[in-house]
Write a protein that holds these residues in place. Structure first.
Motif, PDB file in Angstrom:
ATOM      1  N   ASP A 188      17.434 -13.488   3.162  1.00 27.83           N
ATOM      2  CA  ASP A 188      15.994 -13.252   2.985  1.00 27.83           C
ATOM      3  C   ASP A 188      15.785 -12.247   1.851  1.00 27.83           C
ATOM      4  O   ASP A 188      16.099 -11.061   1.995  1.00 27.83           O
ATOM      5  CB  ASP A 188      15.418 -12.705   4.305  1.00 27.83           C
ATOM      6  CG  ASP A 188      13.896 -12.654   4.297  1.00 27.83           C
ATOM      7  OD1 ASP A 188      13.284 -13.276   3.403  1.00 27.83           O
ATOM      8  OD2 ASP A 188      13.319 -11.998   5.190  1.00 27.83           O
ATOM      9  N   GLU A 189      15.287 -12.751   0.731  1.00 25.44           N
ATOM     10  CA  GLU A 189      14.965 -11.858  -0.390  1.00 25.44           C
ATOM     11  C   GLU A 189      13.662 -11.143  -0.067  1.00 25.44           C
ATOM     12  O   GLU A 189      12.636 -11.780   0.149  1.00 25.44           O
ATOM     13  CB  GLU A 189      14.796 -12.681  -1.674  1.00 25.44           C
ATOM     14  CG  GLU A 189      14.292 -11.853  -2.849  1.00 25.44           C
ATOM     15  CD  GLU A 189      13.628 -12.709  -3.915  1.00 25.44           C
ATOM     16  OE1 GLU A 189      14.220 -13.708  -4.353  1.00 25.44           O
ATOM     17  OE2 GLU A 189      12.485 -12.367  -4.299  1.00 25.44           O
ATOM     18  N   LEU A 190      13.702  -9.828  -0.032  1.00 22.08           N
ATOM     19  CA  LEU A 190      12.502  -9.035   0.259  1.00 22.08           C
ATOM     20  C   LEU A 190      12.104  -8.319  -1.017  1.00 22.08           C
ATOM     21  O   LEU A 190      12.818  -7.436  -1.487  1.00 22.08           O
ATOM     22  CB  LEU A 190      12.811  -8.025   1.370  1.00 22.08           C
ATOM     23  CG  LEU A 190      13.318  -8.703   2.641  1.00 22.08           C
ATOM     24  CD1 LEU A 190      13.996  -7.713   3.564  1.00 22.08           C
ATOM     25  CD2 LEU A 190      12.168  -9.406   3.342  1.00 22.08           C
ATOM     26  N   PHE A 191      10.994  -8.749  -1.584  1.00 18.48           N
ATOM     27  CA  PHE A 191      10.578  -8.214  -2.898  1.00 18.48           C
ATOM     28  C   PHE A 191       9.074  -7.933  -2.777  1.00 18.48           C
ATOM     29  O   PHE A 191       8.261  -8.843  -2.930  1.00 18.48           O
ATOM     30  CB  PHE A 191      10.906  -9.258  -3.972  1.00 18.48           C
ATOM     31  CG  PHE A 191      10.694  -8.787  -5.383  1.00 18.48           C
ATOM     32  CD1 PHE A 191      10.490  -7.455  -5.704  1.00 18.48           C
ATOM     33  CD2 PHE A 191      10.715  -9.716  -6.434  1.00 18.48           C
ATOM     34  CE1 PHE A 191      10.301  -7.038  -7.010  1.00 18.48           C
ATOM     35  CE2 PHE A 191      10.529  -9.314  -7.745  1.00 18.48           C
ATOM     36  CZ  PHE A 191      10.324  -7.970  -8.031  1.00 18.48           C
ATOM     37  N   VAL A 192       8.744  -6.684  -2.474  1.00 17.96           N
ATOM     38  CA  VAL A 192       7.359  -6.389  -2.096  1.00 17.96           C
ATOM     39  C   VAL A 192       6.493  -5.846  -3.244  1.00 17.96           C
ATOM     40  O   VAL A 192       5.356  -5.466  -3.022  1.00 17.96           O
ATOM     41  CB  VAL A 192       7.297  -5.454  -0.852  1.00 17.96           C
ATOM     42  CG1 VAL A 192       7.950  -6.103   0.350  1.00 17.96           C
ATOM     43  CG2 VAL A 192       7.896  -4.088  -1.145  1.00 17.96           C
ATOM     44  N   ASN A 193       7.077  -5.843  -4.452  1.00 15.59           N
ATOM     45  CA  ASN A 193       6.282  -5.464  -5.635  1.00 15.59           C
ATOM     46  C   ASN A 193       6.498  -6.494  -6.738  1.00 15.59           C
ATOM     47  O   ASN A 193       6.701  -6.157  -7.895  1.00 15.59           O
ATOM     48  CB  ASN A 193       6.712  -4.089  -6.155  1.00 15.59           C
ATOM     49  CG  ASN A 193       6.226  -2.970  -5.261  1.00 15.59           C
ATOM     50  OD1 ASN A 193       5.056  -2.632  -5.255  1.00 15.59           O
ATOM     51  ND2 ASN A 193       7.134  -2.418  -4.466  1.00 15.59           N
ATOM     52  N   CYS A 194       6.444  -7.786  -6.380  1.00 10.41           N
ATOM     53  CA  CYS A 194       6.782  -8.821  -7.367  1.00 10.41           C
ATOM     54  C   CYS A 194       5.668  -9.035  -8.380  1.00 10.41           C
ATOM     55  O   CYS A 194       5.836  -9.748  -9.349  1.00 10.41           O
ATOM     56  CB  CYS A 194       7.136 -10.118  -6.653  1.00 10.41           C
ATOM     57  SG  CYS A 194       5.699 -11.087  -6.195  1.00 10.41           S
ATOM     58  N   GLN A 195       4.507  -8.430  -8.132  1.00 10.67           N
ATOM     59  CA  GLN A 195       3.364  -8.444  -9.049  1.00 10.67           C
ATOM     60  C   GLN A 195       2.548  -9.740  -9.064  1.00 10.67           C
ATOM     61  O   GLN A 195       1.339  -9.706  -9.100  1.00 10.67           O
ATOM     62  CB  GLN A 195       3.787  -8.135 -10.511  1.00 10.67           C
ATOM     63  CG  GLN A 195       4.636  -6.898 -10.672  1.00 10.67           C
ATOM     64  CD  GLN A 195       3.899  -5.617 -10.302  1.00 10.67           C
ATOM     65  OE1 GLN A 195       2.880  -5.308 -10.878  1.00 10.67           O
ATOM     66  NE2 GLN A 195       4.425  -4.909  -9.331  1.00 10.67           N
ATOM     67  N   PRO A 207       0.818  -1.220   0.000  1.00 13.71           N
ATOM     68  CA  PRO A 207       0.000   0.000   0.000  1.00 13.71           C
ATOM     69  C   PRO A 207       0.853   1.273   0.000  1.00 13.71           C
ATOM     70  O   PRO A 207       2.050   1.237   0.288  1.00 13.71           O
ATOM     71  CB  PRO A 207      -0.799  -0.115   1.314  1.00 13.71           C
ATOM     72  CG  PRO A 207      -0.084  -1.128   2.146  1.00 13.71           C
ATOM     73  CD  PRO A 207       0.695  -2.009   1.235  1.00 13.71           C
ATOM     74  N   GLY A 208       0.226   2.395  -0.304  1.00 16.42           N
ATOM     75  CA  GLY A 208       0.917   3.678  -0.438  1.00 16.42           C
ATOM     76  C   GLY A 208       1.637   4.115   0.827  1.00 16.42           C
ATOM     77  O   GLY A 208       2.649   4.810   0.758  1.00 16.42           O
ATOM     78  N   PHE A 209       1.132   3.700   2.003  1.00 15.19           N
ATOM     79  CA  PHE A 209       1.762   4.148   3.254  1.00 15.19           C
ATOM     80  C   PHE A 209       3.023   3.343   3.595  1.00 15.19           C
ATOM     81  O   PHE A 209       3.693   3.615   4.587  1.00 15.19           O
ATOM     82  CB  PHE A 209       0.775   4.094   4.436  1.00 15.19           C
ATOM     83  CG  PHE A 209       0.221   2.715   4.734  1.00 15.19           C
ATOM     84  CD1 PHE A 209       1.003   1.765   5.383  1.00 15.19           C
ATOM     85  CD2 PHE A 209      -1.071   2.373   4.358  1.00 15.19           C
ATOM     86  CE1 PHE A 209       0.504   0.494   5.651  1.00 15.19           C
ATOM     87  CE2 PHE A 209      -1.582   1.110   4.627  1.00 15.19           C
ATOM     88  CZ  PHE A 209      -0.785   0.164   5.279  1.00 15.19           C
ATOM     89  N   TYR A 210       3.335   2.338   2.794  1.00  9.73           N
ATOM     90  CA  TYR A 210       4.491   1.462   3.073  1.00  9.73           C
ATOM     91  C   TYR A 210       5.780   2.223   2.781  1.00  9.73           C
ATOM     92  O   TYR A 210       6.007   2.678   1.668  1.00  9.73           O
ATOM     93  CB  TYR A 210       4.383   0.232   2.183  1.00  9.73           C
ATOM     94  CG  TYR A 210       5.351  -0.903   2.469  1.00  9.73           C
ATOM     95  CD1 TYR A 210       4.960  -1.985   3.239  1.00  9.73           C
ATOM     96  CD2 TYR A 210       6.634  -0.898   1.923  1.00  9.73           C
ATOM     97  CE1 TYR A 210       5.828  -3.045   3.477  1.00  9.73           C
ATOM     98  CE2 TYR A 210       7.508  -1.955   2.154  1.00  9.73           C
ATOM     99  CZ  TYR A 210       7.086  -3.022   2.928  1.00  9.73           C
ATOM    100  OH  TYR A 210       7.941  -4.075   3.160  1.00  9.73           O
ATOM    101  N   THR A 211       6.634   2.381   3.802  1.00 16.33           N
ATOM    102  CA  THR A 211       7.897   3.098   3.639  1.00 16.33           C
ATOM    103  C   THR A 211       9.050   2.093   3.520  1.00 16.33           C
ATOM    104  O   THR A 211       8.891   0.919   3.880  1.00 16.33           O
ATOM    105  CB  THR A 211       8.138   4.028   4.853  1.00 16.33           C
ATOM    106  OG1 THR A 211       7.885   3.280   6.051  1.00 16.33           O
ATOM    107  CG2 THR A 211       7.204   5.220   4.808  1.00 16.33           C
ATOM    108  N   TRP A 212      10.210   2.526   3.027  1.00 15.04           N
ATOM    109  CA  TRP A 212      11.295   1.572   2.724  1.00 15.04           C
ATOM    110  C   TRP A 212      11.704   0.760   3.944  1.00 15.04           C
ATOM    111  O   TRP A 212      12.023  -0.427   3.834  1.00 15.04           O
ATOM    112  CB  TRP A 212      12.503   2.276   2.092  1.00 15.04           C
ATOM    113  CG  TRP A 212      13.308   3.100   3.057  1.00 15.04           C
ATOM    114  CD1 TRP A 212      13.190   4.437   3.281  1.00 15.04           C
ATOM    115  CD2 TRP A 212      14.331   2.627   3.960  1.00 15.04           C
ATOM    116  NE1 TRP A 212      14.071   4.829   4.264  1.00 15.04           N
ATOM    117  CE2 TRP A 212      14.787   3.738   4.689  1.00 15.04           C
ATOM    118  CE3 TRP A 212      14.901   1.381   4.224  1.00 15.04           C
ATOM    119  CZ2 TRP A 212      15.779   3.632   5.678  1.00 15.04           C
ATOM    120  CZ3 TRP A 212      15.892   1.277   5.199  1.00 15.04           C
ATOM    121  CH2 TRP A 212      16.321   2.404   5.904  1.00 15.04           C
ATOM    122  N   ASP A 213      11.714   1.390   5.142  1.00 14.36           N
ATOM    123  CA  ASP A 213      12.155   0.686   6.350  1.00 14.36           C
ATOM    124  C   ASP A 213      11.207  -0.462   6.714  1.00 14.36           C
ATOM    125  O   ASP A 213      11.594  -1.420   7.401  1.00 14.36           O
ATOM    126  CB  ASP A 213      12.265   1.659   7.535  1.00 14.36           C
ATOM    127  CG  ASP A 213      10.982   2.454   7.725  1.00 14.36           C
ATOM    128  OD1 ASP A 213      10.513   3.066   6.750  1.00 14.36           O
ATOM    129  OD2 ASP A 213      10.428   2.435   8.844  1.00 14.36           O
TER     130      ASP A 213
END
Ligand code: ISE
Length: 334
Positions: free
Chosen positions: A223-230, A159-165
């Motif tokens: 840990d691969e962190l990929f939060v827009n993998c679609q 979501p839009g409120f998600y910040t990089w940290d």
């Protein structure tokens, strides 16, 4: 006896817990909700026919509320958890217990003054059948000692409120907790590898990245962190031991063969992927709280995870390894 529950911050997670308590889990009843967002509290209170409050203090002070669920935004958790513990109520707090380790410490201090464990943290993966099997296999000695673990945590979008940290203290915190639970030891240092960024990321994110952690005995976890993998909510975990490997199974047991290929469904959300784990987690908390007992991950687990996250965040800034700084475990959590 039915456990009378109040929910603070009934957003996405709070309402999904509310639905589970009404339709799947037994022994609990949601009697009140509170939210500083007046629109939301009105809508949820009307939809479920429960008492609505504008402040968490009113909900915690309501004598009809025996136990409190804190499902608001992470940075808002600590003060409400502390107030509920001071009121002597049992608390289920969604992860993170608090994004900052210092706030988790304040919670532990309050609980220690109360002299008993009142807080359960919502690390739901501990209730997932596949992770439980992995832990059993490791404990049985069949694959020897753990040496390395490769994890991936992919979200279709955020979501839009998600910040990089949040990639560290809201997303990877799931792997941090489940690895502490699986390996039964603490992390001592963290590093973050920056990767070529996806074109799908919002400007303010750093997506994807890889968090690398090392435990006290030297086990390496990536840990691969990929939060827009679609394409899906896709969770991987492969543990490499001295004598074998154990890997998390795919959540869907059915394979479809058609259109010149083999297909299996991938979940699109955590509520779908960990549906059964969420139910078990909640049922165990309600059963224990009804007997005035503690169940599940403790404030110490919330604190230890936050300490590893803090190291991860420092590592992002410095580009170097960062040490995980923790106090010794207080006797209450031994
Ligand atoms: C979110 O808060 C969750 O808990 C999800 O399980 C995770 O996949 C997501 O990245 C987090 O932001």
């Amino acid at each position: 006896m039915t456990l009378r529950i109040g929910i603070i911050g009934p957003g996405r997670m709070g309402q999904s817990h509310l639905d589970r308590i009404r339709s799947v889990v037994s022994g609990g009843e949601v009697v009140a909700v509170s939210d500083i967002a007046a629109d939301n509290v009105r809508t949820v209170a009307q939809k479920y026919g429960v008492q609505g409050y504008h402040t968490s203090a009113e909900l915690i002070g309501d004598p009809d509320v025996a136990a409190v669920m804190v499902t608001s935004h992470g940075p808002a958790h600590a003060d409400d958890v502390i107030a509920a513990v001071e009121a002597g109520k049992r608390v289920f707090c969604e992860k993170p217990l608090a994004p900052k380790a210092a706030d988790c410490l304040r919670i532990m201090e309050t609980e220690q003054r109360a002299g008993r464990k009142l807080v359960t943290v919502g690390f739901m993966r501990r209730f997932d059948e596949s992770y439980r099997q992995m832990r059993q296999i490791l404990r049985s000695g069949q694959i020897g000692e753990a040496l390395m673990v490769h994890c991936a945590h992919r979200n279709p979008t955020v979501p839009g409120f998600y910040t990089w940290d949040m990639a560290i203290n809201d997303t990877s915190i799931h792997e941090i907790d489940i690895m502490r639970w699986l390996l039964e030891e603490e992390f001592v240092r963290a590093r973050v590898d920056q990767v070529k960024r996806t074109r799908h990321q919002a400007e303010h994110l750093r997506d994807p990245m890889v968090l690398v952690l090392q435990t006290a005995s030297g086990v390496r976890v990536d840990d691969e962190l990929f939060v827009n993998c679609q394409y899906g909510y896709d969770i991987h975990c492969e543990l490499v031991g001295e004598d074998g490997v154990v890997r998390l199974g795919d959540q869907d047991k059915v394979l479809r063969r058609s259109s010149a290929g083999v297909h299996h469904r991938i979940a699109m959300s955590d509520n779908e992927r960990f549906a059964a784990a969420f139910v078990t987690e909640l049922q165990e908390w309600i059963d224990a709280a009804s007997r005035d007992e503690h169940a599940g991950p403790t404030s110490w687990d919330g604190y230890a995870a936050a300490c590893a996250c803090d190291a991860g965040l420092r590592a992002v800034q410095s580009g170097q390894w960062a040490d995980v700084e923790m106090i010794d475990k207080p006797a209450l959590y031994a």
